[in-house]
Write a protein that holds these residues in place. Sequence first.
Motif, short mmCIF file in Angstrom:
data_model
loop_
_atom_site.label_atom_id
_atom_site.label_comp_id
_atom_site.label_asym_id
_atom_site.label_seq_id
_atom_site.Cartn_x
_atom_site.Cartn_y
_atom_site.Cartn_z
N UNK A 25 -98.28 23.57 -50.70
CA UNK A 25 -99.33 24.40 -50.12
C UNK A 25 -99.34 25.79 -50.73
N UNK A 26 -98.31 26.13 -51.47
CA UNK A 26 -98.15 27.48 -51.99
C UNK A 26 -98.85 27.63 -53.33
N UNK A 31 -98.68 38.00 -58.37
CA UNK A 31 -97.51 38.42 -57.61
C UNK A 31 -97.55 38.12 -56.13
N UNK A 32 -98.53 37.36 -55.69
CA UNK A 32 -98.67 37.02 -54.27
C UNK A 32 -98.53 35.51 -54.10
N UNK A 33 -97.71 35.10 -53.16
CA UNK A 33 -97.59 33.69 -52.80
C UNK A 33 -98.43 33.45 -51.55
N UNK A 34 -99.45 32.62 -51.70
CA UNK A 34 -100.34 32.28 -50.58
C UNK A 34 -99.98 30.90 -50.06
N UNK A 35 -99.92 30.75 -48.75
CA UNK A 35 -99.90 29.41 -48.16
C UNK A 35 -101.37 29.04 -47.98
N UNK A 129 -93.53 35.61 -64.34
CA UNK A 129 -93.12 36.33 -63.13
C UNK A 129 -93.36 35.50 -61.87
N UNK A 130 -94.46 34.76 -61.86
CA UNK A 130 -94.78 33.93 -60.69
C UNK A 130 -93.75 32.85 -60.45
N UNK A 131 -93.08 32.41 -61.50
CA UNK A 131 -92.05 31.38 -61.34
C UNK A 131 -90.90 31.87 -60.47
N UNK A 132 -90.75 33.18 -60.34
CA UNK A 132 -89.71 33.72 -59.45
C UNK A 132 -90.05 33.42 -57.99
N UNK A 133 -91.36 33.36 -57.69
CA UNK A 133 -91.81 33.04 -56.33
C UNK A 133 -91.99 31.54 -56.12
N UNK A 134 -92.34 30.84 -57.20
CA UNK A 134 -92.56 29.39 -57.12
C UNK A 134 -91.95 28.75 -58.37
N UNK A 135 -90.66 28.44 -58.31
CA UNK A 135 -89.96 27.92 -59.48
C UNK A 135 -90.50 26.59 -60.01
N UNK A 136 -91.30 25.89 -59.23
CA UNK A 136 -91.83 24.60 -59.68
C UNK A 136 -93.02 24.73 -60.63
N UNK A 137 -93.49 25.94 -60.90
CA UNK A 137 -94.57 26.11 -61.88
C UNK A 137 -94.02 25.63 -63.22
N UNK A 138 -94.72 24.70 -63.86
CA UNK A 138 -94.19 24.14 -65.11
C UNK A 138 -94.19 25.15 -66.27
N UNK A 139 -93.37 24.88 -67.26
CA UNK A 139 -93.31 25.73 -68.46
C UNK A 139 -94.46 25.43 -69.41
#
Length: 158
Positions: A25-26, A31-35, A129-139
Amino acid sequence: MKIRPATTADSLRISELLIQSWGSHIAVAHGVAYDATTLPAIVAEEGDRIIGLLTYNLEDQELEVVTIDAPVPHLGVGTALLEAAAETAKAAGARRLWLITTNDNVDALRFYQRRGMRIVEIRPGAVDESRKLKPTIPLTGAYGIPLHDELVLELRLD
């Protein structure tokens, strides 16, 4: 196809679509993590099936499209959702509709620009930078393109 604001009765189907499209859901951008399940939404439905979804954040006379999903391409679902979001924004007195996509999403860049949106900013390294909030973002993203940057697109409404 019917386009309408989402209701609480749509919650489960919205949740399922977000997980299918985004892995959770995220949604993370700028720099913002939205549900995304907590955001206002517009749905496209055919019969009793949701065939498209747009979630948004409306503040400061701007409507940010946080997620947009039209799982089956070329049916006009994405266009209808984007048009409905623009109407929602105008009705709320917003002067700008905007969104972020990533450097690999060349299909989305084509889609948005053909609907009048313009690239107004490129944010190098923002996805890293977003991967720090959502590590599942692919490379790696679409077409094997390394996924690093955010592109901001906007549609002026005034």
